[in-house]
Each structure stands twice: as structure tokens, then as C-alpha cells.
Design a protein around this motif. Structure first.
Motif, PDB file in Angstrom:
ATOM      1  N   LEU A 141       1.370  -7.858  -9.170  1.00 24.06           N
ATOM      2  CA  LEU A 141       0.758  -6.605  -8.748  1.00 24.06           C
ATOM      3  C   LEU A 141      -0.669  -6.854  -8.263  1.00 24.06           C
ATOM      4  N   PHE A 142      -1.374  -7.717  -8.978  1.00 20.39           N
ATOM      5  CA  PHE A 142      -2.754  -8.035  -8.621  1.00 20.39           C
ATOM      6  C   PHE A 142      -2.819  -8.667  -7.232  1.00 20.39           C
ATOM      7  N   ALA A 143      -1.887  -9.569  -6.932  1.00 19.31           N
ATOM      8  CA  ALA A 143      -1.867 -10.227  -5.620  1.00 19.31           C
ATOM      9  C   ALA A 143      -1.611  -9.210  -4.506  1.00 19.31           C
ATOM     10  N   TYR A 144      -0.663  -8.303  -4.734  1.00 23.92           N
ATOM     11  CA  TYR A 144      -0.369  -7.280  -3.737  1.00 23.92           C
ATOM     12  C   TYR A 144      -1.576  -6.370  -3.507  1.00 23.92           C
ATOM     13  N   ASN A 145      -2.224  -5.964  -4.601  1.00 23.02           N
ATOM     14  CA  ASN A 145      -3.376  -5.079  -4.462  1.00 23.02           C
ATOM     15  C   ASN A 145      -4.506  -5.753  -3.684  1.00 23.02           C
ATOM     16  N   ALA A 146      -4.714  -7.037  -3.945  1.00 24.12           N
ATOM     17  CA  ALA A 146      -5.750  -7.776  -3.216  1.00 24.12           C
ATOM     18  C   ALA A 146      -5.416  -7.814  -1.727  1.00 24.12           C
ATOM     19  N   ALA A 147      -4.145  -8.002  -1.399  1.00 19.46           N
ATOM     20  CA  ALA A 147      -3.718  -8.028   0.006  1.00 19.46           C
ATOM     21  C   ALA A 147      -3.908  -6.665   0.661  1.00 19.46           C
ATOM     22  N   ALA A 201       2.689  -0.496   4.294  1.00 24.77           N
ATOM     23  CA  ALA A 201       3.954  -1.235   4.248  1.00 24.77           C
ATOM     24  C   ALA A 201       4.043  -2.086   2.994  1.00 24.77           C
ATOM     25  N   LEU A 202       2.898  -2.587   2.538  1.00 25.17           N
ATOM     26  CA  LEU A 202       2.893  -3.421   1.333  1.00 25.17           C
ATOM     27  C   LEU A 202       3.326  -2.639   0.097  1.00 25.17           C
ATOM     28  N   LEU A 203       3.102  -1.337   0.082  1.00 23.60           N
ATOM     29  CA  LEU A 203       3.570  -0.523  -1.039  1.00 23.60           C
ATOM     30  C   LEU A 203       5.096  -0.600  -1.141  1.00 23.60           C
ATOM     31  N   GLY A 204       5.760  -0.537   0.017  1.00 24.91           N
ATOM     32  CA  GLY A 204       7.217  -0.657   0.028  1.00 24.91           C
ATOM     33  C   GLY A 204       7.682  -2.036  -0.365  1.00 24.91           C
ATOM     34  N   GLU A 205       6.969  -3.061   0.087  1.00 28.35           N
ATOM     35  CA  GLU A 205       7.330  -4.433  -0.268  1.00 28.35           C
ATOM     36  C   GLU A 205       7.192  -4.664  -1.766  1.00 28.35           C
ATOM     37  N   MET A 206       6.193  -4.045  -2.356  1.00 26.93           N
ATOM     38  CA  MET A 206       6.019  -4.174  -3.810  1.00 26.93           C
ATOM     39  C   MET A 206       7.261  -3.671  -4.534  1.00 26.93           C
ATOM     40  N   ARG A 207       7.749  -2.512  -4.101  1.00 28.44           N
ATOM     41  CA  ARG A 207       8.929  -1.929  -4.750  1.00 28.44           C
ATOM     42  C   ARG A 207      10.149  -2.824  -4.559  1.00 28.44           C
ATOM     43  N   GLN A 208      10.257  -3.435  -3.378  1.00 26.90           N
ATOM     44  CA  GLN A 208      11.375  -4.348  -3.133  1.00 26.90           C
ATOM     45  C   GLN A 208      11.314  -5.551  -4.071  1.00 26.90           C
ATOM     46  N   GLY A 223      -6.147   1.568  -2.362  1.00 27.79           N
ATOM     47  CA  GLY A 223      -6.349   0.597  -1.292  1.00 27.79           C
ATOM     48  C   GLY A 223      -5.728   1.070   0.011  1.00 27.79           C
ATOM     49  N   ALA A 224      -4.513   1.604  -0.082  1.00 23.22           N
ATOM     50  CA  ALA A 224      -3.830   2.100   1.122  1.00 23.22           C
ATOM     51  C   ALA A 224      -4.523   3.348   1.665  1.00 23.22           C
TER      52      ALA A 224
END
Length: 198
Positions: free
Chosen positions: A50-56, A71-78, A90-91
Motif C-alpha cells: 500500500l505504501f508503494a502505491y501511495n508513493a506512486a 488508475a492506480l486506485l484500481g490497480e491497487m484493488r486488482q 493523493g489522487a
């Protein structure tokens, strides 16, 4: 480039190393490299945290890349991760930087739909977005319905000093990031202002 040197020496690159690299990209505003590192993690079978995604996401925000950030929010869920409030902030920040006010409003609504408790920062994002939407579109039916469904006072559209929201029996205290809830019996909602909060 630490990651490059590790690759040349064929050293094992762990999830923590990738996350550190993505965090460095976020601080340096290198959103393209941050996304490349995320993709590389997936290719190597390493699950981003989660931390890596948030940083991105925040790296995308620095260059107004709102499409990538959302789009990264959707990728996180995937990947089986649940976006947290920081993910949405962030978004929302990326949309705000790009002046995509309706995007901010949609993300705030999604944050609430995910049963995440909005913070003062959440309120500030959506307040600014609603005011900008009003400037562009006027007080149309969509805006009126949005304010009503999200329990936002129409006063936010004209009062530059206050951030006012409809509050029920739960009272949020933002000082020090603490949120507390009253245990008294349910009562009629009232308007409350967070203007004096630090």
C-alpha cells in the motif's frame, strides 16, 4: 542509481528496496520512473505494498498526472489492496493540480462510499473543488444534488473562511490527527464549522 547497480551485480531486489526507490521518485517528482518500478515489481512477481502505491500516486500528483493517479486506485484493488485515505488524497491532489474539479468531487464521494472517514484535508479538497465547479458551471442541479447527497452545506460555495459540513452525533476532532466519537443518543444533525481548527 542504486537499483541499477544492484541489477548489474545480480543482487536480489526486495519489495522494500523497490518501495524505497518509488518513494525517492515521489520526492523527486519522477512519476514515469515510479510507474516503471511498479510494473517491474509485477513482472518479477513482487507484490507492491500500500505504501508503494501511495508513493506512486503522489509522484503522479507532482506532475498533474491525474489519469495515472486515479488508475492506480484500481490497480491497487486488482492486487488485493484496499486504498486508504492517503491513497484518495493523493489522487484528489493530482486532480486538483490538473484543475479536474469534478474528479476531486467524484473521489471524495468514492472515499465516503468506501466507509473511509473524511478528514479536514478531505473536506478542504472537496470544498475547493465545489467552489471551482460553481465558477465554471454555476449552481446547477448536479452540484445541488452532490452537496445534498454528501451532506455538505451550500455555505461552502460562498464563505471563503469556513469549511462547513453537515455533522450528526459523531464529532470529529482534527487536532493531532485524532478522531473521536460521542457516545450520546442520536440527535438531529446540525451544521458545524471546522474553520477554527488548526
Amino acid at each position: 542509481d542504486v537499483l541499477g547497480e544492484m541489477k548489474e551485480k545480480r543482487m536480489e531486489i526486495t519489495e522494500g528496496v523497490y518501495t524505497t526507490g518509488i518513494t525517492a521518485c515521489e520526492k523527486g517528482g519522477q512519476w514515469v520512473l515510479a510507474l516503471e518500478l511498479l510494473r517491474e515489481m509485477h513482472l518479477k512477481g513482487i507484490a507492491p505494498s500500500l505504501f508503494a502505491y501511495n508513493a506512486a500516486i503522489f509522484a503522479c500528483r507532482r506532475d498533474k498526472q491525474w489519469v495515472q493517479a486515479t488508475a492506480l486506485l484500481g490497480e491497487m484493488r486488482q492486487d488485493g489492496l484496499i486504498p486508504d485515505r492517503n491513497s484518495y488524497h493523493g489522487a484528489m491532489a493530482a486532480c486538483e493540480e490538473a484543475e479536474m474539479w469534478e474528479g476531486v468531487m467524484d473521489l471524495y464521494e468514492e472515499l465516503r462510499a468506501m466507509s473511509l472517514e473524511p478528514s479536514r484535508q478531505s473536506y478542504e479538497y472537496v470544498t475547493r473543488a465545489c467552489r471551482e465547479y460553481l465558477t465554471t458551471h454555476g449552481e446547477d442541479e448536479r452540484l445541488k444534488n452532490y452537496l445534498r447527497l454528501n451532506k455538505i452545506s451550500p455555505n461552502v460555495l460562498t464563505d471563503e473562511s469556513d469549511v462547513i459540513f453537515l455533522a450528526g452525533p459523531k464529532v470529529l476532532e482534527f487536532e493531532g490527527g485524532v478522531e473521536s466519537s460521542e457516545s450520546e443518543p442520536e440527535e438531529q444533525p446540525t451544521w458545524m464549522s471546522f474553520a477554527d481548527d488548526e
